[in-house]
Write a protein that holds these residues in place. Sequence first.
Motif, PDB file in Angstrom:
ATOM      1  N   ALA A   1       0.835  -1.212   0.000  1.00 21.62           N
ATOM      2  CA  ALA A   1       0.000   0.000   0.000  1.00 21.62           C
ATOM      3  C   ALA A   1       0.864   1.255   0.000  1.00 21.62           C
ATOM      4  O   ALA A   1       0.352   2.364  -0.143  1.00 21.62           O
ATOM      5  CB  ALA A   1      -0.921   0.006   1.220  1.00 21.62           C
TER       6      ALA A   1
ATOM      7  N   LYS B   1       2.324   2.861   2.286  1.00 22.06           N
ATOM      8  CA  LYS B   1       2.073   3.853   3.330  1.00 22.06           C
ATOM      9  C   LYS B   1       2.911   3.548   4.569  1.00 22.06           C
ATOM     10  O   LYS B   1       3.445   2.456   4.713  1.00 22.06           O
ATOM     11  CB  LYS B   1       0.586   3.851   3.693  1.00 22.06           C
TER      12      LYS B   1
ATOM     13  N   TYR C   1       9.285  -7.447  11.127  1.00 22.37           N
ATOM     14  CA  TYR C   1       9.486  -8.118  12.426  1.00 22.37           C
ATOM     15  C   TYR C   1      10.244  -9.427  12.250  1.00 22.37           C
ATOM     16  O   TYR C   1       9.865 -10.281  11.436  1.00 22.37           O
ATOM     17  CB  TYR C   1       8.123  -8.392  13.069  1.00 22.37           C
TER      18      TYR C   1
ATOM     19  N   VAL D   1       8.658 -10.702   8.871  1.00 22.51           N
ATOM     20  CA  VAL D   1       7.216 -10.582   8.660  1.00 22.51           C
ATOM     21  C   VAL D   1       6.895  -9.100   8.512  1.00 22.51           C
ATOM     22  O   VAL D   1       7.342  -8.286   9.307  1.00 22.51           O
ATOM     23  CB  VAL D   1       6.442 -11.163   9.864  1.00 22.51           C
ATOM     24  N   LYS D   2       6.122  -8.749   7.491  1.00 22.45           N
ATOM     25  CA  LYS D   2       5.770  -7.350   7.257  1.00 22.45           C
ATOM     26  C   LYS D   2       4.333  -7.100   7.722  1.00 22.45           C
ATOM     27  O   LYS D   2       3.424  -7.837   7.330  1.00 22.45           O
ATOM     28  CB  LYS D   2       5.871  -6.996   5.769  1.00 22.45           C
ATOM     29  N   LEU D   3       4.176  -6.093   8.543  1.00 26.08           N
ATOM     30  CA  LEU D   3       2.847  -5.769   9.055  1.00 26.08           C
ATOM     31  C   LEU D   3       2.575  -4.293   8.843  1.00 26.08           C
ATOM     32  O   LEU D   3       3.492  -3.469   8.933  1.00 26.08           O
ATOM     33  CB  LEU D   3       2.769  -6.101  10.546  1.00 26.08           C
ATOM     34  N   ALA D   4       1.309  -3.937   8.601  1.00 25.38           N
ATOM     35  CA  ALA D   4       0.934  -2.532   8.396  1.00 25.38           C
ATOM     36  C   ALA D   4      -0.418  -2.258   9.051  1.00 25.38           C
ATOM     37  O   ALA D   4      -1.030  -3.150   9.621  1.00 25.38           O
ATOM     38  CB  ALA D   4       0.878  -2.214   6.908  1.00 25.38           C
ATOM     39  N   GLU D   5      -0.856  -0.996   8.945  1.00 25.54           N
ATOM     40  CA  GLU D   5      -2.097  -0.485   9.552  1.00 25.54           C
ATOM     41  C   GLU D   5      -1.823  -0.083  11.000  1.00 25.54           C
ATOM     42  O   GLU D   5      -1.593  -0.923  11.872  1.00 25.54           O
ATOM     43  CB  GLU D   5      -3.245  -1.494   9.491  1.00 25.54           C
TER      44      GLU D   5
ATOM     45  N   VAL E   1      -3.523  -1.828  13.976  1.00 20.03           N
ATOM     46  CA  VAL E   1      -3.061  -3.217  14.080  1.00 20.03           C
ATOM     47  C   VAL E   1      -1.684  -3.236  14.746  1.00 20.03           C
ATOM     48  O   VAL E   1      -1.410  -4.078  15.616  1.00 20.03           O
ATOM     49  CB  VAL E   1      -2.987  -3.879  12.679  1.00 20.03           C
TER      50      VAL E   1
ATOM     51  N   GLU F   1      -1.875  -2.591  18.539  1.00 23.96           N
ATOM     52  CA  GLU F   1      -2.304  -3.812  19.247  1.00 23.96           C
ATOM     53  C   GLU F   1      -1.170  -4.842  19.246  1.00 23.96           C
ATOM     54  O   GLU F   1      -0.995  -5.578  20.217  1.00 23.96           O
ATOM     55  CB  GLU F   1      -3.554  -4.421  18.581  1.00 23.96           C
ATOM     56  N   PHE F   2      -0.394  -4.894  18.159  1.00 25.21           N
ATOM     57  CA  PHE F   2       0.744  -5.825  18.059  1.00 25.21           C
ATOM     58  C   PHE F   2       1.778  -5.494  19.137  1.00 25.21           C
ATOM     59  O   PHE F   2       2.261  -6.400  19.850  1.00 25.21           O
ATOM     60  CB  PHE F   2       1.351  -5.708  16.649  1.00 25.21           C
TER      61      PHE F   2
ATOM     62  N   ASP G   1       0.534  -6.635  22.396  1.00 22.46           N
ATOM     63  CA  ASP G   1       0.657  -8.088  22.529  1.00 22.46           C
ATOM     64  C   ASP G   1       2.095  -8.495  22.820  1.00 22.46           C
ATOM     65  O   ASP G   1       2.352  -9.394  23.619  1.00 22.46           O
ATOM     66  CB  ASP G   1       0.196  -8.800  21.240  1.00 22.46           C
TER      67      ASP G   1
ATOM     68  N   ARG H   1      -6.059  -9.199  12.389  1.00 22.92           N
ATOM     69  CA  ARG H   1      -6.565  -7.816  12.453  1.00 22.92           C
ATOM     70  C   ARG H   1      -6.317  -7.066  11.162  1.00 22.92           C
ATOM     71  O   ARG H   1      -7.138  -6.278  10.709  1.00 22.92           O
ATOM     72  CB  ARG H   1      -5.913  -7.090  13.628  1.00 22.92           C
ATOM     73  N   GLN H   2      -5.171  -7.324  10.538  1.00 24.00           N
ATOM     74  CA  GLN H   2      -4.842  -6.689   9.266  1.00 24.00           C
ATOM     75  C   GLN H   2      -5.864  -7.069   8.202  1.00 24.00           C
ATOM     76  O   GLN H   2      -6.270  -6.246   7.383  1.00 24.00           O
ATOM     77  CB  GLN H   2      -3.452  -7.168   8.822  1.00 24.00           C
TER      78      GLN H   2
ATOM     79  N   TYR I   1     -10.793  -1.125   2.200  1.00 25.93           N
ATOM     80  CA  TYR I   1     -10.867  -1.229   0.744  1.00 25.93           C
ATOM     81  C   TYR I   1     -12.181  -1.825   0.260  1.00 25.93           C
ATOM     82  O   TYR I   1     -12.827  -1.296  -0.638  1.00 25.93           O
ATOM     83  CB  TYR I   1      -9.698  -2.071   0.202  1.00 25.93           C
TER      84      TYR I   1
END
Lengths: 236, 252
Positions: free
Chosen positions: A51, A53, A59, A74-78, A81, A84-85, A88, B109-110, B118
């Motif tokens: 995206a 952004k 990670y 590991v790729k995480l976005a938002e 989220v 919260e990660f 956790d 969650r993602q 979207y």
Amino acid sequence: MPERITLYTAKICPFAQRTEIALAEAKAQYTRFEIDLQNKPDWYASKVNPASKVPAIAYGGPEVPPDQPSPESVKLAESLVLVEFVADLFPESGILPADPVKRAQARFFIEGVSSKLIPTWYGYFLRNAPVEDFYAAVEYIQSLLPAEGFAIGQYSIADIAIAPFLARTRLSLLNEIGKYPEGDGKKVWATITSGKYARFAKYQEDLFARDTFKETFDEAYVTDAFKQRFANARNQ
Amino acid sequence: MAPTEQITLYSADYSPFAQRVRIALEEADVKYTMYEMNTRFIKPEWYYTINPFGKVPALTFGGPNVPPDQPSAESAKLVESMVILEFLADVFPEARLLPADPIQRAKARQFVEIYRNYVFDEFRDAFFRGKPVEGVLAALEKLQDALPPKTGFAAGAWSIADAAVAPLLAGMVLCVRAGIGAYTEENWQKLRAALESETFARFMQYIQDIHERPSFKKTWGNDDLQIEIWQNHPGVRRLRTAENAEGFPGGV
């Protein structure tokens, strides 16, 4: 023991600041990499976040320069989220209370920020939509606050979610940045920090006084960046 | 030890958001009372003490055992379906409504965020506002890309991410099959062809997996009921009048 964290972020971006505050609350070790949003590196979308952004986190995986992300991480976005990660990964941070009902209160507050406060602010800021809509959202957020303290009493993800936005609302209004008529900014700021919005005003002060907020907000830089980015808002 | 507090769910068969919570409660396999609303817009006065916005779902937790239509001031009142799903995952950790691993939780969650940011708006625009369907198809491809490649649910094992999207995605696929929506005949054909093509094979497998899940089957009712619900959705009904019925596959 959490694994390696690399955060792709940008000082100007309120969504990205949410994640920085969460990591600061957790006293987490991580690598911070600034992405120039006006000139994104060509590897960013393909290797970190399709995206394109911020924020995004890589990670785990091997130790690599942040501009050469490994396919093994590991790729995480938002932003929500990621907050919260962090909660956790670092439960000792306390940004999520132990009580499920209080957690639900925090998440409900965040829903209000997402569905009411942010859209009405951007409406006013970018399109000069009626300011009353923004005032209604501020009033709604205020109605959720306890008599004192943070959104659910103790500091939590709810405050992390809102603080970066309120900070940029403040600097926009005080510097008359946005599409609304020049001169209205200071009036709107005066309105939402006095009278029937006194509780909201105190809440903002408390948010901005938090160390983790201060550490992650470069006001001079963001003000300058906003002035440049939104210089022609009134001409469009 | 499992919580012993009372749980009451305020639901309605017309609401896919209420179905999300029903699915999660079934997956948690816990005792709960369900009160069904049968009016969409005006609710009984007592309901506004539970949800000032008057919408479903809402959930009360704890407090004394009371009839659902006489809520106690002592119970916690929870509204917003996603907030309730996370709450249930917190209250019933052994039910694994969310995975234990932080990375898998983030993926779950993602997945919901991808749906929310979207798919949801594009679905509304294409199905209720007659906008071109390329947008919703592109959004569905993004969602599909977030699924594990061959098999499994959003985070591998079933989670509240699937409860969140299932009622809306299953509803959307049903609408395409039954020709319900504000799209033109041509756009309807595009939607049907797309969902039947290899491009969306993984997505349609996910839809099938959802339909086979017992918690979904129990709370979906049946296709005929759902067709009636979606045909009577205020967004769809507003658009369908005697004058423009010709534009609607399936007629008035």
